[in-house]
Design a protein around this motif. Structure first.
Motif, short mmCIF file in Angstrom:
data_model
loop_
_atom_site.label_atom_id
_atom_site.label_comp_id
_atom_site.label_asym_id
_atom_site.label_seq_id
_atom_site.Cartn_x
_atom_site.Cartn_y
_atom_site.Cartn_z
N ASN A 137 15.48 -19.04 -14.30
CA ASN A 137 15.97 -18.92 -15.42
C ASN A 137 16.05 -17.53 -15.72
N TYR A 138 16.79 -16.81 -15.17
CA TYR A 138 17.01 -15.09 -15.46
C TYR A 138 18.49 -14.64 -15.36
N SER A 139 18.81 -13.75 -15.90
CA SER A 139 20.02 -12.97 -15.91
C SER A 139 20.37 -12.28 -14.50
N GLY A 140 19.55 -12.28 -13.72
CA GLY A 140 19.88 -11.58 -12.51
C GLY A 140 18.68 -11.32 -11.47
N HIS A 141 18.81 -10.59 -10.50
CA HIS A 141 17.89 -10.29 -9.56
C HIS A 141 16.80 -9.50 -10.32
N THR A 142 17.25 -8.28 -11.21
CA THR A 142 16.16 -7.65 -11.79
C THR A 142 15.16 -8.02 -12.63
N PRO A 143 15.37 -8.90 -13.45
CA PRO A 143 14.10 -9.72 -14.48
C PRO A 143 13.56 -10.65 -13.48
N TYR A 144 14.20 -11.33 -12.68
CA TYR A 144 13.62 -12.23 -11.79
C TYR A 144 12.29 -11.52 -10.75
N LEU A 145 12.70 -10.36 -10.14
CA LEU A 145 11.93 -9.64 -9.64
C LEU A 145 10.81 -8.91 -10.28
N LYS A 146 10.99 -8.56 -11.60
CA LYS A 146 10.16 -7.97 -12.52
C LYS A 146 8.76 -9.20 -12.74
N SER A 147 9.49 -10.38 -12.88
CA SER A 147 8.64 -11.60 -13.21
C SER A 147 7.72 -11.73 -11.87
N MET A 148 8.50 -11.77 -10.74
CA MET A 148 7.64 -12.07 -9.39
C MET A 148 6.31 -11.20 -8.98
N PHE A 149 6.88 -9.91 -9.59
CA PHE A 149 5.74 -8.78 -9.20
C PHE A 149 5.04 -8.37 -10.38
N ASN A 150 5.01 -9.06 -11.70
CA ASN A 150 4.20 -8.82 -12.79
C ASN A 150 4.33 -7.48 -13.09
N ALA A 151 5.63 -6.99 -13.15
CA ALA A 151 5.70 -5.33 -13.59
C ALA A 151 5.70 -5.54 -15.23
N ASN A 152 5.11 -4.44 -15.69
CA ASN A 152 5.38 -4.15 -17.09
C ASN A 152 6.86 -4.09 -17.63
N ASP A 153 7.52 -3.28 -16.77
CA ASP A 153 8.85 -3.08 -17.17
C ASP A 153 9.50 -2.50 -15.91
N VAL A 154 10.94 -2.80 -15.82
CA VAL A 154 11.63 -2.29 -14.65
C VAL A 154 13.09 -1.75 -15.10
N LEU A 155 13.71 -0.88 -14.24
CA LEU A 155 15.08 -0.49 -14.70
C LEU A 155 16.12 -0.54 -13.65
N MET A 156 17.13 -0.89 -14.12
CA MET A 156 18.52 -1.00 -13.12
C MET A 156 18.98 0.36 -13.04
N LEU A 157 18.74 0.92 -11.79
CA LEU A 157 19.35 2.33 -11.61
C LEU A 157 20.40 2.15 -10.47
N MET A 158 21.68 2.78 -10.92
CA MET A 158 22.49 2.95 -9.72
C MET A 158 22.66 4.45 -9.32
N THR A 159 22.64 4.48 -8.15
CA THR A 159 22.58 5.68 -7.30
C THR A 159 23.47 5.91 -6.36
N ALA A 160 24.18 7.28 -6.24
CA ALA A 160 25.41 7.50 -5.16
C ALA A 160 25.12 8.91 -4.94
N GLU A 161 26.06 9.63 -4.21
CA GLU A 161 25.74 10.75 -3.60
C GLU A 161 25.63 12.04 -4.72
N ASN A 162 26.37 11.81 -5.78
CA ASN A 162 26.67 12.79 -6.91
C ASN A 162 26.03 12.49 -8.22
N MET A 163 25.60 11.03 -8.19
CA MET A 163 25.17 10.85 -9.74
C MET A 163 24.24 9.53 -9.74
#
Length: 365
Positions: A137-163
């Motif tokens: 019952n999650y909006s995507g992978h990120t909140p699901y994994l936050k719950s599964m690993f009991n993380a206090n908070d997580v962050l969606m971070l997009m990464t590429a060569e220049n930014m």
């Protein structure tokens, strides 16, 4: 230690069975050079893999199947069979089957990650609607994994060569965004981003740009007051924690004038504010990384692409980039931990580098 033992074991969840996930996995892992840097383990089934092998007949993809974690082949792609039954795969269709087996793959891959059987996880795209169930019952992978690993908070971070672009809110309706923008939330996201830039990307003193919520960053309160009452105080809090955070910046001018090039990462307030410029300006293929977890998880920066599923038209570039990013972060974390355990080693490396720089200067003179 031999190269075989140094290679991380990377798990792959298959995503929606009717999307492009398995096609991407087959294309990305068909290059045998990938076996030199990791041990791939795909959480799916032989029958599902064989279905999509016929979709991409021009690719030479071989594998071994297993049901035991201790029996991975280190010189071949491993298929960990999550189910045995025949599954009706209908590429391009949104139905319950696609979501059911996407979840089954993700659950078993996550359990393997928690147990240490794999060192990293690359997730193929899911459809956020048909994967919903009593256990998801999650909006995507990120909140699901936050719950599964009991993380206090997580962050969606997009990464590429220049930014690198992170977001405070993820999959939230635009009408609800403002209520999620709080001083505490921004402070938490900045702390995660700062730590990730150090631990996962090897940047000792990262500089972070923070965007405003409103047009023109509120124009000093004329167009909304969140910048004055929430975002600026959060930036001030971060600086008291020795985090080099700056802003808030007006999002349009910030990207249009190339200001992002002066920072190690950008914290946007909401999904489209960060991801539209990222996908427009990123050099190379973008990767989605979940910062704040005790484990490493990456994914490509796109979705299920039902419109091209089963047509051998999926481009595996972003997926392959997410594999490389996963491996790089695993190695960087190991180096970070080693340097913290033995700080003299890091200091010695810096001293040697400075001596080398002085020699270069002397030679030039």
């Amino acid at each position: 230690m031999s190269n075989e033992l140094q290679k991380p074991v990377i798990g792959f969840s298959c995503g929606d069975l009717n999307g492009i996930g398995l096609e991407l996995i087959i294309k990305a892992l068909s290059d045998t050079r990938i076996l030199d840097i990791c041990v791939p383990v795909v959480f799916a089934s032989n029958k599902s893999i064989n279905f999509y092998r016929k979709v991409v007949p021009d690719v030479n993809f071989s594998y071994q199947s297993t049901k035991e974690f201790g029996k991975f082949h280190h010189k071949q792609v491993n298929i960990f069979n999550c189910w045995e039954e025949e599954v009706q795969i209908t590429p391009g269709q949104l139905n319950e089957i696609g979501g059911k087996y996407a979840l089954l793959s993700l659950e078993q891959a996550t359990e393997a990650l928690k147990a240490g059987h794999i060192q990293g996880l690359v997730t193929a795209p899911i459809h956020k609607k048909n994967i919903q169930s009593e256990t998801f019952n999650y909006s995507g992978h990120t909140p699901y994994l936050k719950s599964m690993f009991n993380a206090n908070d997580v962050l969606m971070l997009m990464t590429a060569e220049n930014m690198r672009v992170a977001v405070v809110t993820e999959h939230v309706p635009v009408s609800d965004i403002a209520q999620y923008i709080t001083r505490e939330t921004i402070s938490s996201k900045l702390a995660i981003l700062h730590q990730s830039l150090q631990r996962d990307f090897g940047i000792d003193k990262p500089k972070i740009a923070v965007l405003g919520l409103n047009p023109h960053a509120g124009d000093e309160g004329l167009i909304g007051n969140e910048e004055e009452t929430i975002i600026k105080p959060a930036i001030k809090d971060a600086k008291h924690q020795n985090i080099l955070a700056f802003g808030p910046y007006s999002a349009d001018a910030f990207f249009a004038r190339g200001q992002y090039e002066k920072f190690d990462a950008v914290l946007a307030m909401y999904h489209d504010q960060g991801l539209i410029p990222f996908k427009s300006l990123a050099i190379g293929e973008g990767t989605n990384f979940t910062a704040g977890l005790p484990v490493v998880r990456t994914s490509p920066d796109h979705g299920t692409a039902f419109d091209i599923a089963g047509k051998n038209r999926a481009d595996a570039s972003s997926f392959l980039s997410s594999v490389f990013t996963c491996i790089d972060i695993i190695r960087q974390r190991a180096a970070y931990s080693e340097n913290r355990a033995n700080p003299l080693k890091k200091i010695s490396a810096r001293v040697l580098a400075n001596v080398e720089d002085e020699r270069i200067v002397e030679d030039d003179q």
